[in-house]
Design an enzyme around this catalytic site. Structure first.
Site, PDB file in Angstrom:
ATOM      1  N   LYS A 101       0.127  17.543  -9.302  1.00 38.93           N
ATOM      2  CA  LYS A 101      -1.518  17.616  -9.289  1.00 38.93           C
ATOM      3  C   LYS A 101      -1.479  19.083  -8.979  1.00 38.93           C
ATOM      4  CE  LYS A 101      -5.094  15.006  -7.146  1.00 38.93           C
ATOM      5  NZ  LYS A 101      -5.430  13.861  -6.275  1.00 38.93           N
TER       6      LYS A 101
ATOM      7  N   LYS B 212       2.927  15.015   1.217  1.00 39.86           N
ATOM      8  CA  LYS B 212       2.103  13.943   1.744  1.00 39.86           C
ATOM      9  C   LYS B 212       2.578  13.203   2.963  1.00 39.86           C
ATOM     10  CE  LYS B 212      -1.407  11.201   0.167  1.00 39.86           C
ATOM     11  NZ  LYS B 212      -2.323  11.795  -1.061  1.00 39.86           N
TER      12      LYS B 212
ATOM     13  N   ASP C 127      -7.111  10.924   3.933  1.00 41.41           N
ATOM     14  CA  ASP C 127      -6.796  10.297   2.617  1.00 41.41           C
ATOM     15  C   ASP C 127      -7.343   8.774   2.989  1.00 41.41           C
ATOM     16  OD1 ASP C 127      -4.587  10.922   0.431  1.00 41.41           O
ATOM     17  OD2 ASP C 127      -4.777   8.927   0.689  1.00 41.41           O
TER      18      ASP C 127
ATOM     19  N   GLY D 111     -16.027   0.877 -10.061  1.00 42.58           N
ATOM     20  CA  GLY D 111     -16.064   1.269  -8.446  1.00 42.58           C
ATOM     21  C   GLY D 111     -17.228   2.517  -8.606  1.00 42.58           C
ATOM     22  N   VAL D 112     -18.326   2.111  -7.904  1.00 42.12           N
ATOM     23  CA  VAL D 112     -19.295   3.284  -7.549  1.00 42.12           C
ATOM     24  C   VAL D 112     -19.421   3.775  -6.294  1.00 42.12           C
ATOM     25  CG1 VAL D 112     -20.617   3.085  -9.818  1.00 42.12           C
ATOM     26  CG2 VAL D 112     -20.917   1.400  -8.004  1.00 42.12           C
TER      27      VAL D 112
ATOM     28  N   VAL E 153     -17.023   8.782  -5.286  1.00 46.31           N
ATOM     29  CA  VAL E 153     -16.809   9.552  -6.518  1.00 46.31           C
ATOM     30  C   VAL E 153     -17.638   8.955  -7.666  1.00 46.31           C
ATOM     31  CG1 VAL E 153     -15.083  10.374  -8.172  1.00 46.31           C
ATOM     32  CG2 VAL E 153     -14.277  10.225  -5.862  1.00 46.31           C
ATOM     33  N   GLY E 154     -17.384   7.691  -7.551  1.00 45.63           N
ATOM     34  CA  GLY E 154     -18.233   6.968  -8.980  1.00 45.63           C
ATOM     35  C   GLY E 154     -19.698   7.098  -8.819  1.00 45.63           C
ATOM     36  N   GLU E 155     -20.192   7.071  -7.818  1.00 50.54           N
ATOM     37  CA  GLU E 155     -21.529   7.287  -7.678  1.00 50.54           C
ATOM     38  C   GLU E 155     -22.345   8.535  -8.185  1.00 50.54           C
ATOM     39  OE1 GLU E 155     -23.722   6.575  -4.045  1.00 50.54           O
ATOM     40  OE2 GLU E 155     -25.627   7.028  -4.838  1.00 50.54           O
TER      41      GLU E 155
ATOM     42  N   ASN F  89      -6.221   7.111  -8.009  1.00 50.68           N
ATOM     43  CA  ASN F  89      -5.070   7.641  -8.252  1.00 50.68           C
ATOM     44  C   ASN F  89      -3.974   6.488  -8.920  1.00 50.68           C
ATOM     45  OD1 ASN F  89      -4.777  10.329  -7.132  1.00 50.68           O
ATOM     46  ND2 ASN F  89      -5.720   9.419  -5.249  1.00 50.68           N
TER      47      ASN F  89
HETATM   48  P1  NAD Z   1     -14.509   4.808  -2.224  1.00 53.68           P
HETATM   49  O1  NAD Z   1     -13.909   4.001  -1.324  1.00 53.68           O
HETATM   50  O2  NAD Z   1     -15.753   5.766  -1.629  1.00 53.68           O
HETATM   51  O3  NAD Z   1     -14.853   4.135  -3.460  1.00 53.68           O
HETATM   52  C1  NAD Z   1     -14.345   3.072  -4.067  1.00 53.68           C
HETATM   53  C2  NAD Z   1     -15.458   2.054  -4.626  1.00 53.68           C
HETATM   54  O4  NAD Z   1     -14.741   1.093  -5.487  1.00 53.68           O
HETATM   55  C3  NAD Z   1     -15.968   1.268  -3.264  1.00 53.68           C
HETATM   56  O5  NAD Z   1     -17.468   1.237  -3.611  1.00 53.68           O
HETATM   57  C4  NAD Z   1     -15.355  -0.021  -3.418  1.00 53.68           C
HETATM   58  O6  NAD Z   1     -16.319  -1.243  -3.158  1.00 53.68           O
HETATM   59  C5  NAD Z   1     -15.159  -0.143  -4.919  1.00 53.68           C
HETATM   60  N1  NAD Z   1     -14.090  -1.156  -5.219  1.00 53.68           N
HETATM   61  C6  NAD Z   1     -12.823  -1.514  -4.632  1.00 53.68           C
HETATM   62  N2  NAD Z   1     -12.024  -2.327  -5.368  1.00 53.68           N
HETATM   63  C7  NAD Z   1     -12.957  -2.671  -6.395  1.00 53.68           C
HETATM   64  C8  NAD Z   1     -12.245  -3.541  -7.458  1.00 53.68           C
HETATM   65  N3  NAD Z   1     -11.369  -4.123  -7.534  1.00 53.68           N
HETATM   66  N4  NAD Z   1     -13.441  -3.265  -8.677  1.00 53.68           N
HETATM   67  C9  NAD Z   1     -14.457  -2.552  -8.504  1.00 53.68           C
HETATM   68  N5  NAD Z   1     -14.705  -1.824  -7.553  1.00 53.68           N
HETATM   69  C10 NAD Z   1     -13.844  -1.742  -6.429  1.00 53.68           C
HETATM   70  O7  NAD Z   1     -13.592   6.152  -2.690  1.00 53.68           O
HETATM   71  P2  NAD Z   1     -13.709   7.277  -3.630  1.00 53.68           P
HETATM   72  O8  NAD Z   1     -13.564   8.456  -2.568  1.00 53.68           O
HETATM   73  O9  NAD Z   1     -14.883   7.182  -4.177  1.00 53.68           O
HETATM   74  O10 NAD Z   1     -12.425   7.247  -4.391  1.00 53.68           O
HETATM   75  C11 NAD Z   1     -12.330   6.420  -5.651  1.00 53.68           C
HETATM   76  C12 NAD Z   1     -10.924   6.508  -6.044  1.00 53.68           C
HETATM   77  O11 NAD Z   1     -10.682   8.155  -6.543  1.00 53.68           O
HETATM   78  C13 NAD Z   1      -9.667   6.315  -5.058  1.00 53.68           C
HETATM   79  O12 NAD Z   1      -8.761   5.713  -6.043  1.00 53.68           O
HETATM   80  C14 NAD Z   1      -9.447   7.465  -4.566  1.00 53.68           C
HETATM   81  O13 NAD Z   1      -8.087   7.524  -4.054  1.00 53.68           O
HETATM   82  C15 NAD Z   1      -9.458   8.500  -5.806  1.00 53.68           C
HETATM   83  N6  NAD Z   1      -9.558   9.747  -5.450  1.00 53.68           N
HETATM   84  C16 NAD Z   1     -10.805  10.151  -4.563  1.00 53.68           C
HETATM   85  C17 NAD Z   1     -10.980  11.501  -4.284  1.00 53.68           C
HETATM   86  C18 NAD Z   1     -12.132  11.894  -3.524  1.00 53.68           C
HETATM   87  O14 NAD Z   1     -12.161  13.134  -3.430  1.00 53.68           O
HETATM   88  N7  NAD Z   1     -12.796  11.224  -2.836  1.00 53.68           N
HETATM   89  C19 NAD Z   1      -9.908  12.563  -4.688  1.00 53.68           C
HETATM   90  C20 NAD Z   1      -8.906  12.041  -5.666  1.00 53.68           C
HETATM   91  C21 NAD Z   1      -8.856  10.980  -5.876  1.00 53.68           C
END
Ligand code: NAD
EC number: 1.4.1.20
Length: 385
Positions: free
Chosen positions: A88, A100, A135, A200-201, A204-206, A283
């Site tokens: 990465k 890590k 994390d 997944g919203v 990040v998703g939102e 990830n």
């Molecule tokens: P988050 O916990 O805020 O959001 C994850 C969402 O996924 C939650 O709303 C949860 O309800 C939903 N979810 C869980 N299981 C699910 C399923 N089986 N089906 C559908 N939805 C489901 O986490 P985030 O920070 O938004 O991160 C999302 C992903 O991106 C993770 O895998 C995380 O490791 C990765 N990521 C995040 C970042 C960061 O900066 N936040 C950076 C790199 C990678």
């Protein structure tokens, strides 16, 4: 009696040695430099730090807290994740290597300010060879305690001089990855009218959804949190459709975007995707490398997760060098060019996109090693003069 005791002790020592050999074998398998086991009975701390590759600079990577079922499971996780961080960092072009940390414990029950201060001591003891932050299972507030013991922590709250929420640049990086995918597949980086299915919203998703709707895309969303989905549907109206959480990966769309959990591309799902590309933040989306080859067979263009989700890492790395928002935005935008480069290489060389990305990492690490050797020779020569 005495000799029996000695024999027992020797057996114990040999067993320990065998265990250690196993750890070394595991380190060799992934190519690690150093693994540190941290124990502090008074606070209950059991943690492992893995430094994978420091050719590019000090190791950087988050600190997870999970109630792992065994030490082996934690070790496997920290080795795999820290190797991912080397890749990465390399593709994100930051001067850090892969590291890590994992804490074996339940984040709901086992956290305390003292535990994080002890972590501060352990990480500080590495004298700048390793930097870490939030994390899964940890949050910026936890590291406020750790940061009182050493300067090796990033991703602190803004009020403590940190750069704030990493999900913002992470979502932006995924969005640039999607624009590049559109350019590669359709000759334009406009996403207007394209259909994107987001699994997944959360944080990040939102954010990604917001960027996509603003760009004129149409989004299908699913989350185990159905209330969240309904709130977003209300906010964005007919630009968004809420779909079954168990079927989101099967939805017909232009781009499928896993933004929840890893392992989404596996033997069960591989034939079920009805998309032209996969670009998301989760990830470790591929369960094994061979799933990248299977996606290639199905002509599904996979943008490597460790590249498109690097926005958060870019921000954290920048924070360690003196945070500058414009620099973070520019580096995050560079994900666009890197995705295009990887797709073109994969196409020209007829290899999976994940393999094309891995080759770029190897080339970069080799170049860095060469540069380091030249610099070392230079300083030796000037010392002789
Ligand atoms: P988050 O916990 O805020 O959001 C994850 C969402 O996924 C939650 O709303 C949860 O309800 C939903 N979810 C869980 N299981 C699910 C399923 N089986 N089906 C559908 N939805 C489901 O986490 P985030 O920070 O938004 O991160 C999302 C992903 O991106 C993770 O895998 C995380 O490791 C990765 N990521 C995040 C970042 C960061 O900066 N936040 C950076 C790199 C990678």
């Amino acid at each position: 009696m005495g000799s029996m005791k000695i024999n027992e002790q020797m057996r114990g020592a040999l067993l320990e040695e065998a265990k250690m050999r196993d750890v070394f074998e595991m380190m060799d398998r992934y190519g690690h430099e150093q693994v540190i086991f941290c124990r502090h009975p008074q606070t209950g701390l059991k943690a492992i730090i893995a430094l994978h590759n420091t050719t590019a600079g000090p190791a950087l990577g988050g600190c997870r807290m999970i109630p792992y079922a065994s030490t082996d499971e934690a070790l496997e996780d920290v080795l795999r994740l820290s190797k991912g961080m080397t890749y990465k960092c390399s593709l994100a072009d930051v001067d850090f290597g892969g590291g890590k940390m994992v804490i074996i414990g339940d984040p709901k029950k086992d956290k305390s300010p003292e535990l994080f201060r002890v972590i501060g001591r352990f990480v500080g003891g590495l004298n700048g060879r390793f930097y870490t932050g939030t994390d899964m299972g940890t949050n910026p507030e936890d590291f406020v305690h750790a940061a009182r013991e050493s300067k090796s922590f990033a991703g602190l709250p803004k009020s403590y001089g940190g750069s704030g929420d990493t999900s913002i640049p992470t979502a932006l990086g995924v969005f640039h990855g999607m624009r590049a995918t559109a350019r590669f597949l359709w000759g334009t980086d406009q996403l207007k009218g394209r259909v994107v299915a987001i699994q997944g919203v959360g944080k990040v998703g939102e954010r990604l959804l917001q960027l996509l709707v603003e760009a004129g895309a149409y989004c299908k969303i699913a989350d185990i949190d159905s209330v969240r989905c309904e709130q977003l549907k209300e906010k964005y109206g007919d630009k968004v459709q809420v779909v079954d959480v168990n079927r989101i990966h099967k939805e017909s769309c232009d781009i499928f975007s896993p933004c929840a959990k890893g392992g989404v591309v596996n033997d069960d799902t591989i034939d079920e995707f009805r998309c032209l590309a996969i670009v998301g933040s989760a990830n470790n989306q591929l369960v094994e490398d061979r799933h990248g080859a299977l996606l290639q067979k199905r002509s599904i263009w996979y943008a490597p997760d460790y590249l498109v989700n690097a926005g958060g890492l870019i921000q954290v790395a920048d924070e360690l060098e003196g945070f500058h928002e414009e620099r973070v935005l520019a580096k995050t935008e560079a994900i666009y060019d890197m995705v295009l480069d990887i797709f073109h290489r994969a196409k020209n060389e007829n290899i999976p996109t994940c393999e094309a990305a891995d080759r770029i990492v190897m080339e970069r690490l080799k170049k860095l090693t060469d540069i380091r050797r030249i610099l070392l020779e230079d300083s030796r020569n000037s010392a002789r003069r």
